[in-house]
Design a protein around this motif. Structure first.
Motif, mmCIF file in Angstrom:
data_model
loop_
_atom_site.group_PDB
_atom_site.id
_atom_site.type_symbol
_atom_site.label_atom_id
_atom_site.label_comp_id
_atom_site.label_asym_id
_atom_site.label_seq_id
_atom_site.Cartn_x
_atom_site.Cartn_y
_atom_site.Cartn_z
ATOM 1 N N GLU A 80 -2.506 -8.199 6.534
ATOM 2 C CA GLU A 80 -2.442 -6.889 5.663
ATOM 3 C C GLU A 80 -1.179 -6.327 5.028
ATOM 4 O OE1 GLU A 80 -5.108 -4.200 5.139
ATOM 5 O OE2 GLU A 80 -6.358 -5.943 6.122
ATOM 6 N N VAL A 81 -0.049 -6.868 5.874
ATOM 7 C CA VAL A 81 1.177 -6.694 5.359
ATOM 8 C C VAL A 81 1.467 -7.523 4.091
ATOM 9 C CG1 VAL A 81 3.905 -7.524 5.683
ATOM 10 C CG2 VAL A 81 2.597 -6.154 7.499
ATOM 11 N N ALA A 82 1.012 -8.780 3.915
ATOM 12 C CA ALA A 82 1.005 -9.708 2.786
ATOM 13 C C ALA A 82 0.205 -8.927 1.472
ATOM 14 C CB ALA A 82 0.758 -10.867 2.902
ATOM 15 N N MET A 83 -1.029 -8.547 2.003
ATOM 16 C CA MET A 83 -1.805 -8.032 0.954
ATOM 17 C C MET A 83 -1.002 -6.564 0.337
ATOM 18 S SD MET A 83 -5.493 -6.256 1.431
ATOM 19 C CE MET A 83 -5.046 -4.761 2.250
ATOM 20 N N HIS A 84 -0.340 -5.831 0.928
ATOM 21 C CA HIS A 84 0.202 -4.575 0.667
ATOM 22 C C HIS A 84 1.358 -4.724 -0.046
ATOM 23 C CE1 HIS A 84 -2.503 -1.223 1.564
ATOM 24 N NE2 HIS A 84 -2.954 -2.138 2.509
ATOM 25 N N LYS A 119 10.328 -11.843 7.090
ATOM 26 C CA LYS A 119 9.920 -13.288 6.633
ATOM 27 C C LYS A 119 8.686 -13.263 5.869
ATOM 28 C CE LYS A 119 8.661 -17.878 8.742
ATOM 29 N NZ LYS A 119 7.848 -18.326 9.790
ATOM 30 N N LEU A 120 7.764 -12.689 6.292
ATOM 31 C CA LEU A 120 6.537 -12.745 5.496
ATOM 32 C C LEU A 120 6.502 -12.229 4.238
ATOM 33 C CD1 LEU A 120 3.398 -13.471 5.416
ATOM 34 C CD2 LEU A 120 3.009 -11.224 6.699
ATOM 35 N N ILE A 121 7.216 -10.779 4.148
ATOM 36 C CA ILE A 121 7.672 -10.142 2.890
ATOM 37 C C ILE A 121 8.289 -11.230 1.760
ATOM 38 C CG2 ILE A 121 8.999 -8.232 1.876
ATOM 39 C CD1 ILE A 121 7.791 -6.781 4.416
ATOM 40 N N LYS A 122 9.456 -11.708 2.407
ATOM 41 C CA LYS A 122 10.062 -12.596 1.357
ATOM 42 C C LYS A 122 9.224 -13.707 0.947
ATOM 43 C CE LYS A 122 13.505 -14.223 3.819
ATOM 44 N NZ LYS A 122 14.746 -14.563 4.549
ATOM 45 N N GLU A 123 8.361 -14.439 1.775
ATOM 46 C CA GLU A 123 7.467 -15.442 1.327
ATOM 47 C C GLU A 123 6.419 -14.710 0.201
ATOM 48 O OE1 GLU A 123 5.534 -16.853 4.909
ATOM 49 O OE2 GLU A 123 7.364 -17.807 5.710
ATOM 50 N N THR A 124 5.970 -13.598 0.600
ATOM 51 C CA THR A 124 4.721 -13.003 -0.327
ATOM 52 C C THR A 124 5.447 -12.958 -1.687
ATOM 53 O OG1 THR A 124 3.679 -12.163 1.425
ATOM 54 C CG2 THR A 124 3.353 -11.399 -0.529
ATOM 55 N N TYR A 125 6.819 -12.208 -1.645
ATOM 56 C CA TYR A 125 7.559 -11.944 -3.007
ATOM 57 C C TYR A 125 7.461 -13.275 -3.680
ATOM 58 C CZ TYR A 125 8.703 -7.068 -2.209
ATOM 59 O OH TYR A 125 8.607 -5.737 -2.296
ATOM 60 N N ARG A 126 7.994 -14.288 -2.879
ATOM 61 C CA ARG A 126 8.234 -15.571 -3.740
ATOM 62 C C ARG A 126 7.205 -15.858 -4.273
ATOM 63 N NH1 ARG A 126 11.226 -17.614 0.047
ATOM 64 N NH2 ARG A 126 9.730 -18.370 1.332
ATOM 65 N N ASP A 127 5.927 -16.091 -3.529
ATOM 66 C CA ASP A 127 4.514 -16.261 -4.141
ATOM 67 C C ASP A 127 4.273 -15.542 -5.370
ATOM 68 O OD1 ASP A 127 4.307 -18.231 -2.152
ATOM 69 O OD2 ASP A 127 2.775 -16.933 -0.940
#
Length: 132
Positions: A80-84, A119-127
């Motif tokens: 859900e963090v990645a989705m948001h 960590k997950l937020i950085k990966e999601t932004y990178r994507d």
């Protein structure tokens, strides 16, 4: 049971808000994956989360986005963090604001939760092609 007309109006409001935050592609995928088994749950979240809470006028979608990200990180709800995070392109929450929300998570919910969320937020932004 709730009045069908009121439910329908709340559902439609929720679906409009859900699409404005998460985007048509995400919602279309979720709707396509919906089955008779999970349809009552999907209706519940569309009416309650999106139609009742996210559609309220007193704070902006940007603010709701930051609150939601902080809560999801504090609860360890990583998908859900990645989705948001992806939804921030529609809500207007900036990477700097998301980072600051995670600083609050670190203090009020714990450093490990914030660390993993960052960590997950950085990966999601990178994507997403966003440089945080």
């Amino acid at each position: 049971m709730a009045d069908t007309a009121a439910r329908s109006e709340r559902f439609e409001t929720g679906m409009t808000t859900r699409r404005s935050v998460l985007g048509d592609a995400h919602v279309d995928r979720a709707e396509k994956a919906k089955t008779p088994f999970d349809e009552p749950f999907q209706t519940l979240i569309t009416e309650s989360a999106w139609g009742s809470v996210w559609s309220r006028p007193d704070i902006s979608k940007r603010d709701r986005s930051l609150i939601t990200l902080a809560l999801l990180a504090a609860l360890g709800q990583w998908d859900e963090v990645a989705m948001h995070v992806r939804a921030t392109k529609n809500t207007g929450a900036t990477p700097a604001e998301v980072r600051e929300a995670m600083m609050h998570v670190a203090i009020y919910a714990g450093v490990p939760a914030a660390n993993h969320a960052l960590k997950l937020i950085k990966e999601t932004y990178r994507d997403m092609g966003v440089e945080p």
